[in-house]
Scaffold this active site. Structure first.
Site, PDB file in Angstrom:
ATOM      1  N   HIS A 110      63.110 120.398  35.947  1.00  0.00           N
ATOM      2  CA  HIS A 110      63.409 121.698  36.575  1.00  0.00           C
ATOM      3  C   HIS A 110      64.704 121.761  36.721  1.00  0.00           C
ATOM      4  O   HIS A 110      65.359 122.581  37.508  1.00  0.00           O
ATOM      5  CB  HIS A 110      62.646 122.158  37.676  1.00  0.00           C
ATOM      6  CG  HIS A 110      61.059 122.118  37.366  1.00  0.00           C
ATOM      7  ND1 HIS A 110      60.464 120.990  37.726  1.00  0.00           N
ATOM      8  CD2 HIS A 110      60.133 123.058  36.802  1.00  0.00           C
ATOM      9  CE1 HIS A 110      59.012 121.470  37.235  1.00  0.00           C
ATOM     10  NE2 HIS A 110      58.760 122.372  36.901  1.00  0.00           N
ATOM     11  N   ASP A 212      54.187  73.648  34.111  1.00  0.00           N
ATOM     12  CA  ASP A 212      53.684  73.026  33.001  1.00  0.00           C
ATOM     13  C   ASP A 212      54.629  72.403  31.662  1.00  0.00           C
ATOM     14  O   ASP A 212      54.531  73.030  30.804  1.00  0.00           O
ATOM     15  CB  ASP A 212      52.788  74.259  32.257  1.00  0.00           C
ATOM     16  CG  ASP A 212      51.896  73.664  31.086  1.00  0.00           C
ATOM     17  OD1 ASP A 212      51.577  72.360  30.801  1.00  0.00           O
ATOM     18  OD2 ASP A 212      51.414  74.437  30.177  1.00  0.00           O
ATOM     19  N   HIS A 215      53.359  71.043  28.221  1.00  0.00           N
ATOM     20  CA  HIS A 215      53.010  71.841  26.815  1.00  0.00           C
ATOM     21  C   HIS A 215      54.007  71.653  25.723  1.00  0.00           C
ATOM     22  O   HIS A 215      53.865  71.696  24.606  1.00  0.00           O
ATOM     23  CB  HIS A 215      53.060  73.426  27.352  1.00  0.00           C
ATOM     24  CG  HIS A 215      54.090  73.929  27.374  1.00  0.00           C
ATOM     25  ND1 HIS A 215      54.864  73.927  28.325  1.00  0.00           N
ATOM     26  CD2 HIS A 215      54.816  74.703  26.329  1.00  0.00           C
ATOM     27  CE1 HIS A 215      55.974  74.808  28.198  1.00  0.00           C
ATOM     28  NE2 HIS A 215      56.048  75.233  27.140  1.00  0.00           N
ATOM     29  N   HIS A 220      56.135  72.724  21.520  1.00  0.00           N
ATOM     30  CA  HIS A 220      57.637  72.699  21.051  1.00  0.00           C
ATOM     31  C   HIS A 220      58.072  71.371  20.392  1.00  0.00           C
ATOM     32  O   HIS A 220      59.251  71.017  19.883  1.00  0.00           O
ATOM     33  CB  HIS A 220      58.708  72.906  22.161  1.00  0.00           C
ATOM     34  CG  HIS A 220      58.173  73.858  23.064  1.00  0.00           C
ATOM     35  ND1 HIS A 220      58.481  75.151  22.495  1.00  0.00           N
ATOM     36  CD2 HIS A 220      57.828  74.130  24.317  1.00  0.00           C
ATOM     37  CE1 HIS A 220      58.056  75.927  23.646  1.00  0.00           C
ATOM     38  NE2 HIS A 220      57.880  75.555  24.819  1.00  0.00           N
ATOM     39  N   ASP A 369      55.812  79.522  22.529  1.00  0.00           N
ATOM     40  CA  ASP A 369      54.946  79.936  23.804  1.00  0.00           C
ATOM     41  C   ASP A 369      54.475  81.214  23.418  1.00  0.00           C
ATOM     42  O   ASP A 369      52.991  81.130  23.680  1.00  0.00           O
ATOM     43  CB  ASP A 369      56.103  79.917  25.070  1.00  0.00           C
ATOM     44  CG  ASP A 369      56.612  78.744  25.170  1.00  0.00           C
ATOM     45  OD1 ASP A 369      55.769  77.764  25.348  1.00  0.00           O
ATOM     46  OD2 ASP A 369      57.885  78.849  25.657  1.00  0.00           O
TER      47      ASP A 369
END
Ligand code: FES
Ligand SMILES: [Fe+2]
Length: 446
Positions: A110, A212, A215, A220, A369
């Site tokens: 408006h 972590d 991992h 990787h 990931d």
């Protein structure tokens, strides 16, 4: 409140987390997500952006605090301000652009117009339709209750009663000094943050960066094989520290025992003397020997800083990211590239290339990931995985180092430091999470 979550579930979670286990049903349960909205995201400090993104009066960016849209602006008086990006007339999203520079914001619905200090200054047909009835001063934009910054990192909090940002950060300030406050000019954001949506749970992504490093060995490994990450065996001896901090914050450092050939994470030598101007001797020595940093500021801000390149020609980069939860199984990732203001244009470009090729939507490590986070939620939606009675023994394993690993008293920084792979930090983060969500359940669901 808390939907289908009752005291018995909280008791089960308390028991399992204390035993190094984490029930799988928690990941995709909608009631847990509702509880998190109410008890975590409504009262913790969440990252909105960096001051360098809004350098000049009138500069603005639009952001989110989970589902609350935020207009972050530098008003004409130079102050950083944040408002709910929702018009006070009938609630329409006021500013729909990602960023820009404006002295006023006009609502598309408006036509009400607001100044960058939040004041309502224009009402369509004004006095003709409202007469004397509209008191403009009562209809300004609604400010985000708390906005504070540290080294240019701007955070918002939806709770007026929250402790200050620096209290909330606690000992993480010592590590933020190392990351974003190590030169007199500090860091700047280059470009706009990348953002994209992935299938993932925010707790999994936060923990991935905070607790972590395990991992990396598997997820990787291909980046080492193709030569775009350094081969650990060819580097001088390093120590991996997990540092658990209060309130769920965490820092991981990969530190060479001695000063390496490329000190200060391989950053250019013209910055080295500047580090000495800002850091104390302990911080400076740690930065000199450091290779990789990852970690997080609870609940949704994570960071990583690592060397990346090709065939031994590695450049360091600094990346901050918000995991904006869109539900129990979706996250919108917002990812910023930051670099020292004093660095040369050449280094800024090289560092940006290191970031963009490893993290961000086109990054090799990012894609490694993302694939795994999606598989966690995909494999956690079924009947067996969501069984709250745990009759299928559906708990995750957080037993690494459980009851075995003692903190390292020689680590020079604050926090509780553990050496080598272990799940200690992750278990502490789960405990913080449980303390938040259990408060409401224990009050209401008798
Ligand atoms: S909703 Fe914004 S002017 Fe009506
Ligand atoms: Fe990773």
């Amino acid at each position: 409140m808390g939907g289908g979550i009752h005291r018995t579930h909280i008791a089960q979670l308390r028991d399992k987390i204390a035993s190094g286990l984490f029930p799988q049903w928690v990941i995709t349960d909608p009631s847990i997500f509702e509880l998190e909205m109410e008890t975590i995201f409504s009262k913790t400090w969440q990252f909105l952006g960096h001051e360098s993104e809004i350098n000049n009066p009138g500069d603005y960016v639009t952001r989110w605090m989970v589902n609350d849209p935020v207009l972050l602006v530098r008003s004409q008086d130079g102050e950083v301000r944040a408002y709910l990006n929702s018009c006070t007339h009938r609630g329409a999203q006021l500013c729909t652009a990602d960023r820009g520079n404006r002295s006023t914001f006009t609502c598309p619905y408006h036509g009400w117009t607001f100044q960058s200090d939040g004041a309502l200054i224009g009402v369509t047909l004004g006095n003709k339709v409202y007469g004397e009835e509209l008191r403009r001063e009562e209809w300004g934009l609604r400010p985000i209750p708390r906005v504070e910054s540290y080294h240019g990192m701007i955070f918002g909090n939806l709770s007026r009663d929250a402790e200050s940002l620096t209290e909330y950060l606690g000992d993480m300030t010592w590590y933020l000094d190392l990351l974003v406050g190590r030169t007199p000019g500090g860091v700047e954001v280059i470009g706009a943050p990348h953002r994209w949506v992935v299938d993932a749970n925010w707790k999994v992504t936060y923990e991935n960066f905070a607790g972590d490093p395990y991992h990396v060995v598997t997820t990787h490994s291909s980046t080492v094989e193709v030569g775009i990450s350094p081969r650990a065996a060819e580097l001088p001896p390093r120590i991996g520290y997990h540092v658990a901090l209060e309130r769920g914050h965490a820092m991981n450092l990969s530190v060479f025992r001695d000063t390496p050939e490329h000190p200060y994470q391989g950053m250019p030598s013209e910055l080295w003397s500047l580090f000495g101007e800002k850091l104390n001797d302990i911080q400076l020595d740690l930065l000199r020997r450091s290779s990789i940093f990852t970690g997080g500021i609870y609940p949704t801000l994570s960071f990583d800083s690592a060397p990346h390149g090709y065939e031994g020609d590695f450049r360091n980069f600094l990346n901050f990211r918000v995991w904006r939860p869109l539900g129990p199984d979706k996250v919108e990732i917002w990812s910023w590239f930051m670099v020292e203001k004093e660095a040369s244009d050449t280094y800024k470009e090289e560092s940006y290339q290191a970031y963009i090729s490893s993290f961000g939507p086109s990054g090799t490590l990012e894609q490694d990931d993302t694939e795994n986070w999606a598989r966690v939620v995909q494999a956690s939606r079924g009947w067996m995985a969501r069984d709250k009675d745990l009759s299928y023994n559906n708990v995750y394993n957080y037993l690494m180092g459980f009851g075995r690993i003692e903190p390292d008293p020689l680590f020079p920084g604050p926090g509780t430091a553990y050496v080598g792979f272990n799940d200690n930090t992750s278990r502490l983060i789960q405990q913080v999470w449980l303390d938040y969500i259990s408060s409401v359940v224990e009050e209401v669901n008798q």
